[in-house]
Design a protein around this motif. Sequence first.
Motif, PDB file in Angstrom:
ATOM      1  N   MET A   1       0.844  -1.198   0.000  1.00 55.54           N
ATOM      2  CA  MET A   1       0.000   0.000   0.000  1.00 55.54           C
ATOM      3  C   MET A   1       0.876   1.243   0.000  1.00 55.54           C
ATOM      4  SD  MET A   1      -2.758   1.385   2.814  1.00 55.54           S
ATOM      5  CE  MET A   1      -3.952   0.089   2.487  1.00 55.54           C
ATOM      6  N   ALA A   2       0.483   2.241  -0.792  1.00 50.81           N
ATOM      7  CA  ALA A   2       1.210   3.504  -0.860  1.00 50.81           C
ATOM      8  C   ALA A   2       0.328   4.621  -0.322  1.00 50.81           C
ATOM      9  CB  ALA A   2       1.612   3.797  -2.305  1.00 50.81           C
ATOM     10  N   ASN A   3       0.873   5.398   0.586  1.00 47.33           N
ATOM     11  CA  ASN A   3       0.155   6.537   1.151  1.00 47.33           C
ATOM     12  C   ASN A   3       0.622   7.816   0.470  1.00 47.33           C
ATOM     13  OD1 ASN A   3      -1.318   5.018   3.096  1.00 47.33           O
ATOM     14  ND2 ASN A   3       0.541   4.878   4.333  1.00 47.33           N
ATOM     15  N   CYS A   4      -0.323   8.638   0.043  1.00 48.90           N
ATOM     16  CA  CYS A   4      -0.010   9.867  -0.679  1.00 48.90           C
ATOM     17  C   CYS A   4      -0.630  11.066   0.038  1.00 48.90           C
ATOM     18  CB  CYS A   4      -0.549   9.805  -2.112  1.00 48.90           C
ATOM     19  SG  CYS A   4      -0.070   8.318  -3.026  1.00 48.90           S
ATOM     20  N   VAL A   5       0.062  12.182  -0.022  1.00 49.13           N
ATOM     21  CA  VAL A   5      -0.457  13.434   0.518  1.00 49.13           C
ATOM     22  C   VAL A   5      -1.266  14.132  -0.571  1.00 49.13           C
ATOM     23  CG1 VAL A   5       0.124  15.681   1.486  1.00 49.13           C
ATOM     24  CG2 VAL A   5       1.471  13.673   2.112  1.00 49.13           C
ATOM     25  N   VAL A   6      -2.483  14.499  -0.256  1.00 44.22           N
ATOM     26  CA  VAL A   6      -3.345  15.191  -1.208  1.00 44.22           C
ATOM     27  C   VAL A   6      -3.119  16.699  -1.072  1.00 44.22           C
ATOM     28  CG1 VAL A   6      -5.713  15.595  -1.968  1.00 44.22           C
ATOM     29  CG2 VAL A   6      -5.053  13.355  -1.061  1.00 44.22           C
ATOM     30  N   LYS A   7      -2.872  17.351  -2.205  1.00 43.67           N
ATOM     31  CA  LYS A   7      -2.657  18.797  -2.202  1.00 43.67           C
ATOM     32  C   LYS A   7      -3.815  19.498  -2.903  1.00 43.67           C
ATOM     33  CE  LYS A   7       2.403  18.523  -2.080  1.00 43.67           C
ATOM     34  NZ  LYS A   7       2.531  19.142  -0.750  1.00 43.67           N
ATOM     35  N   ASP A   8      -4.002  20.770  -2.572  1.00 43.52           N
ATOM     36  CA  ASP A   8      -5.050  21.534  -3.235  1.00 43.52           C
ATOM     37  C   ASP A   8      -4.466  22.308  -4.403  1.00 43.52           C
ATOM     38  OD1 ASP A   8      -3.659  23.627  -2.116  1.00 43.52           O
ATOM     39  OD2 ASP A   8      -5.166  24.082  -0.583  1.00 43.52           O
ATOM     40  N   TRP A   9      -5.304  23.136  -5.038  1.00 46.58           N
ATOM     41  CA  TRP A   9      -4.877  23.885  -6.225  1.00 46.58           C
ATOM     42  C   TRP A   9      -3.735  24.846  -5.921  1.00 46.58           C
ATOM     43  CZ3 TRP A   9      -5.175  23.316 -11.166  1.00 46.58           C
ATOM     44  CH2 TRP A   9      -5.024  24.404 -12.032  1.00 46.58           C
ATOM     45  N   GLN A  10      -3.616  25.269  -4.678  1.00 41.57           N
ATOM     46  CA  GLN A  10      -2.554  26.197  -4.292  1.00 41.57           C
ATOM     47  C   GLN A  10      -1.271  25.470  -3.862  1.00 41.57           C
ATOM     48  OE1 GLN A  10      -2.915  29.386  -4.868  1.00 41.57           O
ATOM     49  NE2 GLN A  10      -5.039  29.019  -5.526  1.00 41.57           N
ATOM     50  N   ALA A  17      -4.368  10.189   0.998  1.00 39.26           N
ATOM     51  CA  ALA A  17      -5.035   9.154   0.203  1.00 39.26           C
ATOM     52  C   ALA A  17      -4.105   7.957   0.115  1.00 39.26           C
ATOM     53  CB  ALA A  17      -5.382   9.681  -1.190  1.00 39.26           C
ATOM     54  N   SER A  18      -4.662   6.830  -0.219  1.00 46.27           N
ATOM     55  CA  SER A  18      -3.858   5.615  -0.324  1.00 46.27           C
ATOM     56  C   SER A  18      -4.168   4.903  -1.632  1.00 46.27           C
ATOM     57  CB  SER A  18      -4.135   4.685   0.860  1.00 46.27           C
ATOM     58  OG  SER A  18      -5.492   4.279   0.870  1.00 46.27           O
ATOM     59  N   LEU A  19      -3.196   4.120  -2.085  1.00 48.66           N
ATOM     60  CA  LEU A  19      -3.342   3.346  -3.315  1.00 48.66           C
ATOM     61  C   LEU A  19      -2.757   1.964  -3.068  1.00 48.66           C
ATOM     62  CD1 LEU A  19      -4.148   3.334  -6.327  1.00 48.66           C
ATOM     63  CD2 LEU A  19      -1.829   4.072  -6.848  1.00 48.66           C
ATOM     64  N   GLU A  20      -3.566   0.949  -3.280  1.00 52.29           N
ATOM     65  CA  GLU A  20      -3.113  -0.419  -3.041  1.00 52.29           C
ATOM     66  C   GLU A  20      -3.383  -1.263  -4.273  1.00 52.29           C
ATOM     67  OE1 GLU A  20      -3.536  -4.004   0.277  1.00 52.29           O
ATOM     68  OE2 GLU A  20      -4.871  -2.265   0.335  1.00 52.29           O
ATOM     69  N   LEU A  21      -2.316  -1.649  -4.949  1.00 53.86           N
ATOM     70  CA  LEU A  21      -2.418  -2.458  -6.158  1.00 53.86           C
ATOM     71  C   LEU A  21      -1.441  -3.626  -6.063  1.00 53.86           C
ATOM     72  CD1 LEU A  21      -2.423   0.376  -8.869  1.00 53.86           C
ATOM     73  CD2 LEU A  21      -4.405  -0.850  -7.989  1.00 53.86           C
ATOM     74  N   LYS A  22      -1.847  -4.770  -6.572  1.00 53.63           N
ATOM     75  CA  LYS A  22      -0.961  -5.929  -6.600  1.00 53.63           C
ATOM     76  C   LYS A  22       0.094  -5.724  -7.684  1.00 53.63           C
ATOM     77  CE  LYS A  22      -4.566  -9.181  -5.117  1.00 53.63           C
ATOM     78  NZ  LYS A  22      -5.347 -10.385  -5.486  1.00 53.63           N
ATOM     79  N   VAL A  23       1.342  -5.995  -7.351  1.00 50.16           N
ATOM     80  CA  VAL A  23       2.444  -5.797  -8.299  1.00 50.16           C
ATOM     81  C   VAL A  23       3.163  -7.119  -8.530  1.00 50.16           C
ATOM     82  CG1 VAL A  23       2.731  -3.395  -7.631  1.00 50.16           C
ATOM     83  CG2 VAL A  23       4.066  -5.166  -6.472  1.00 50.16           C
ATOM     84  N   LEU A 114       2.886   1.620 -12.270  1.00 48.69           N
ATOM     85  CA  LEU A 114       2.275   2.705 -11.500  1.00 48.69           C
ATOM     86  C   LEU A 114       2.816   2.744 -10.072  1.00 48.69           C
ATOM     87  CD1 LEU A 114       0.239   4.991 -11.337  1.00 48.69           C
ATOM     88  CD2 LEU A 114      -1.529   3.313 -10.810  1.00 48.69           C
ATOM     89  N   MET A 115       2.893   1.601  -9.431  1.00 51.36           N
ATOM     90  CA  MET A 115       3.391   1.564  -8.066  1.00 51.36           C
ATOM     91  C   MET A 115       4.879   1.880  -7.996  1.00 51.36           C
ATOM     92  SD  MET A 115       0.760   1.077  -6.241  1.00 51.36           S
ATOM     93  CE  MET A 115       1.383   0.645  -4.616  1.00 51.36           C
ATOM     94  N   ALA A 116       5.596   1.627  -9.087  1.00 51.47           N
ATOM     95  CA  ALA A 116       7.017   1.946  -9.114  1.00 51.47           C
ATOM     96  C   ALA A 116       7.261   3.454  -9.169  1.00 51.47           C
ATOM     97  CB  ALA A 116       7.685   1.268 -10.318  1.00 51.47           C
ATOM     98  N   THR A 199     -10.056  12.241  -7.511  1.00 52.70           N
ATOM     99  CA  THR A 199     -11.074  11.318  -8.016  1.00 52.70           C
ATOM    100  C   THR A 199     -10.471  10.301  -8.983  1.00 52.70           C
ATOM    101  OG1 THR A 199     -11.642  12.893  -9.770  1.00 52.70           O
ATOM    102  CG2 THR A 199     -12.932  13.000  -7.737  1.00 52.70           C
ATOM    103  N   ALA A 200      -9.431  10.738  -9.720  1.00 52.92           N
ATOM    104  CA  ALA A 200      -8.761   9.822 -10.643  1.00 52.92           C
ATOM    105  C   ALA A 200      -8.056   8.706  -9.893  1.00 52.92           C
ATOM    106  CB  ALA A 200      -7.769  10.585 -11.515  1.00 52.92           C
ATOM    107  N   LEU A 201      -7.520   9.030  -8.717  1.00 53.22           N
ATOM    108  CA  LEU A 201      -6.866   8.003  -7.899  1.00 53.22           C
ATOM    109  C   LEU A 201      -7.869   6.934  -7.479  1.00 53.22           C
ATOM    110  CD1 LEU A 201      -3.984   7.532  -6.718  1.00 53.22           C
ATOM    111  CD2 LEU A 201      -4.882   8.413  -4.564  1.00 53.22           C
ATOM    112  N   ALA A 202      -9.070   7.367  -7.126  1.00 52.22           N
ATOM    113  CA  ALA A 202     -10.122   6.410  -6.775  1.00 52.22           C
ATOM    114  C   ALA A 202     -10.526   5.584  -7.986  1.00 52.22           C
ATOM    115  CB  ALA A 202     -11.323   7.158  -6.216  1.00 52.22           C
ATOM    116  N   THR A 203     -10.558   6.210  -9.161  1.00 49.68           N
ATOM    117  CA  THR A 203     -10.892   5.484 -10.386  1.00 49.68           C
ATOM    118  C   THR A 203      -9.836   4.434 -10.702  1.00 49.68           C
ATOM    119  OG1 THR A 203     -12.051   7.417 -11.282  1.00 49.68           O
ATOM    120  CG2 THR A 203     -11.378   5.722 -12.846  1.00 49.68           C
ATOM    121  N   ILE A 204      -8.579   4.790 -10.519  1.00 51.80           N
ATOM    122  CA  ILE A 204      -7.481   3.845 -10.757  1.00 51.80           C
ATOM    123  C   ILE A 204      -7.611   2.646  -9.827  1.00 51.80           C
ATOM    124  CG2 ILE A 204      -4.984   3.545 -10.520  1.00 51.80           C
ATOM    125  CD1 ILE A 204      -4.665   6.438 -11.473  1.00 51.80           C
ATOM    126  N   GLN A 205      -7.907   2.914  -8.567  1.00 48.98           N
ATOM    127  CA  GLN A 205      -8.078   1.830  -7.604  1.00 48.98           C
ATOM    128  C   GLN A 205      -9.235   0.928  -7.994  1.00 48.98           C
ATOM    129  OE1 GLN A 205      -6.113   1.229  -4.546  1.00 48.98           O
ATOM    130  NE2 GLN A 205      -7.173  -0.686  -5.002  1.00 48.98           N
TER     131      GLN A 205
END
Length: 211
Positions: A1-10, A17-23, A114-116, A199-205
């Motif tokens: 699992m990869a944990n990511c910091v979500v940033k705003d437009w500024q 957010a997190s992303l968990e994909l089998k590699v 992607l996970m790389a 939202t794209a991150l959720a779509t990828i998941q």
Amino acid sequence: MANCVVKDWQGKDAGKASLELKVAKETTANDLMHRAVLRQQAHSRQGTASTLTRAEVRGGGRKPYKQKGTGRARQGSIRTPLRPGGGIVFGPKPRTYNLAMNRKERRLALRTALMARVEDLVVVKDFGTNLEAPKTREITDALGRLGIAADAKVLLVLTNPSEVVRRSVRNLEKVKLIAADQLNVFDLLNANNLVVGETALATIQEVYGDD
């Protein structure tokens, strides 16, 4: 699992957010991604190169000169490959360069690629939703606020890019916009930075998570 910091437009922190994909296994990951890239590049080749053999070149039905008495080598046609304008020996003909790869292997290679690149991934909340009119400068300024170098190759991944964002990005030579459900291994590995909408991150998941 990869944990990511979500940033705003500024460019400020707006959550996590997190992303968990089998590699793929570490021992086979490089080979798998390499084959996926080769397949993608091979499929982009048109394979329309074509040359004419001596049977296909027009003319040459008449013997150019008599068989004996001239002192020259005997010739039966001016379309022989030995003469200028003649046919081509073993020249290219239309063909397909497609390479076979199982669907499970393709999806595994995509997830592995992607996970790389997680270290180079920036998740942005509501990317470009506040743009009222196409403006390339707004995109470049936003990428700068996210800490991305001006000369870096950027892959921008959004779920449903608006026409305003599309027109704002199309003049940027080193920024490529792609939908979240149309990812490919070459673009993931070729970019210096990945900018992904929340939202794209959720779509990828959702699209690539189950296999």
